[in-house]
Design a protein around this motif. Structure first.
Motif, short mmCIF file in Angstrom:
data_model
loop_
_atom_site.label_atom_id
_atom_site.label_comp_id
_atom_site.label_asym_id
_atom_site.label_seq_id
_atom_site.Cartn_x
_atom_site.Cartn_y
_atom_site.Cartn_z
N TYR A 194 48.46 110.82 -0.55
CA TYR A 194 48.66 109.50 -1.15
C TYR A 194 49.99 109.42 -1.90
O TYR A 194 50.63 108.36 -1.93
N LEU A 198 52.76 106.56 -1.26
CA LEU A 198 53.25 105.69 -2.33
C LEU A 198 54.77 105.70 -2.42
O LEU A 198 55.37 104.78 -2.99
N ASP A 201 57.95 102.33 1.53
CA ASP A 201 58.05 100.91 1.15
C ASP A 201 56.83 100.14 1.66
O ASP A 201 56.09 100.62 2.52
N ASN A 202 56.65 98.96 1.14
CA ASN A 202 55.45 98.17 1.44
C ASN A 202 55.34 97.81 2.92
O ASN A 202 54.23 97.76 3.46
N LEU A 205 53.81 100.70 4.79
CA LEU A 205 52.38 100.82 4.48
C LEU A 205 51.58 99.73 5.18
O LEU A 205 50.51 100.00 5.74
N ARG A 212 49.57 99.01 -0.35
CA ARG A 212 49.66 99.77 -1.60
C ARG A 212 48.43 99.58 -2.49
O ARG A 212 47.95 100.54 -3.11
N THR A 213 47.91 98.36 -2.56
CA THR A 213 46.75 98.12 -3.42
C THR A 213 45.54 98.94 -2.94
O THR A 213 44.76 99.44 -3.77
N ILE A 215 45.72 101.82 -1.33
CA ILE A 215 46.00 103.23 -1.66
C ILE A 215 45.61 103.52 -3.10
O ILE A 215 44.99 104.56 -3.39
N GLU A 216 45.95 102.62 -3.99
CA GLU A 216 45.62 102.83 -5.41
C GLU A 216 44.11 102.88 -5.60
O GLU A 216 43.60 103.70 -6.39
#
Length: 226
Positions: A194, A198, A201-202, A205, A212-213, A215-216
């Motif tokens: 992860y 992270l 770049d978006n 992903l 990204r959200t 992944i978090e």
């Protein structure tokens, strides 16, 4: 990937042999199919199908590594032959069960070889399709952790991040069911996975279907396994 004329001839021969074997399987001629594979293997590798099935993957990798360079073309050829060898076709329950076990063993070894080659070099699109097809065929089985890790690495290498995440959590669940000996290492490697994502770049992903959200949120879920 550059290929010599010799290797191109090998690929042409392999394609022809695979076609012949599949035809013989459809005609319910398993003995002739194995003979066809054996003739190809003896001529090009000096081994038989039974020996190929009995050798460990690490032994095959050692056989086809010279001066630290893995011959991915020849290993891929072996994987393709394993895919078409011993496909289940008997009507008798006992024999059909034996054939299914042999086929499962062949597919696992073929997948293992394909993944080693793919993760060692940039795989061609047809090999990626082969890998996907075998994984689909094995979807009702639990993959051994070593192969699962290679699938995980393969998906990440290909930018298929959501699928990489899926295999990570599948391995955690499967390992917990047999005692959880690998969970700590999987969690540690998952956190590193992860962190690598992270750093992207978006757009990358999003292209990998893991924004990204998510992944978090997945990081929070993974840490609960610690």
């Amino acid at each position: 990937m550059f290929r010599s004329d010799y290797l191109m001839r090998q690929i042409e021969q392999l394609t022809k042999v695979v076609g012949e074997v599949m035809g013989l399987r459809k005609e319910q001629k398993p003995i002739q199919a194995q003979q066809t594979i054996d003739e190809f293997l003896k001529r090009n590798y000096g081994i038989t199908l039974n020996l190929l099935r009995s050798l460990q993957v690490n032994e095959l990798v050692k056989m086809f590594t010279q001066h630290g360079v893995l011959d991915t073309d020849r290993l891929t050829a072996l994987a393709k032959l394993l895919q078409v060898a011993n496909a289940p076709q008997s009507s008798g329950a006992k024999q059909a069960e034996k054939e299914q076990e042999d086929h499962h063993h062949n597919l696992l070894k073929a997948l293992h070889l394909h993944l080693i080659c793919a993760n060692n070099d940039e795989p061609e699109p047809e090999i990626i399709k082969e890998i996907d097809a075998i994984i689909s065929d094995l979807r009702s089985y639990v993959l051994p952790i070593e192969i699962g890790r290679l699938v995980w690495a393969h998906y990440e290498q290909q930018g298929r991040y959501a699928q990489a995440e899926d295999i990570l959590f599948a391995m955690l669940v499967d390992d917990r069911s047999i005692g959880g000996m690998q969970i700590a290492t999987l969690v540690e490697d998952g956190l590193s996975f992860y962190e690598r994502l992270l750093a992207l770049d978006n757009d990358q992903l999003d292209a990998g279907n893991l924004p990204r959200t998510e992944i978090e949120a997945s990081l929070i879920a993974l840490k609960k396994w610690q």
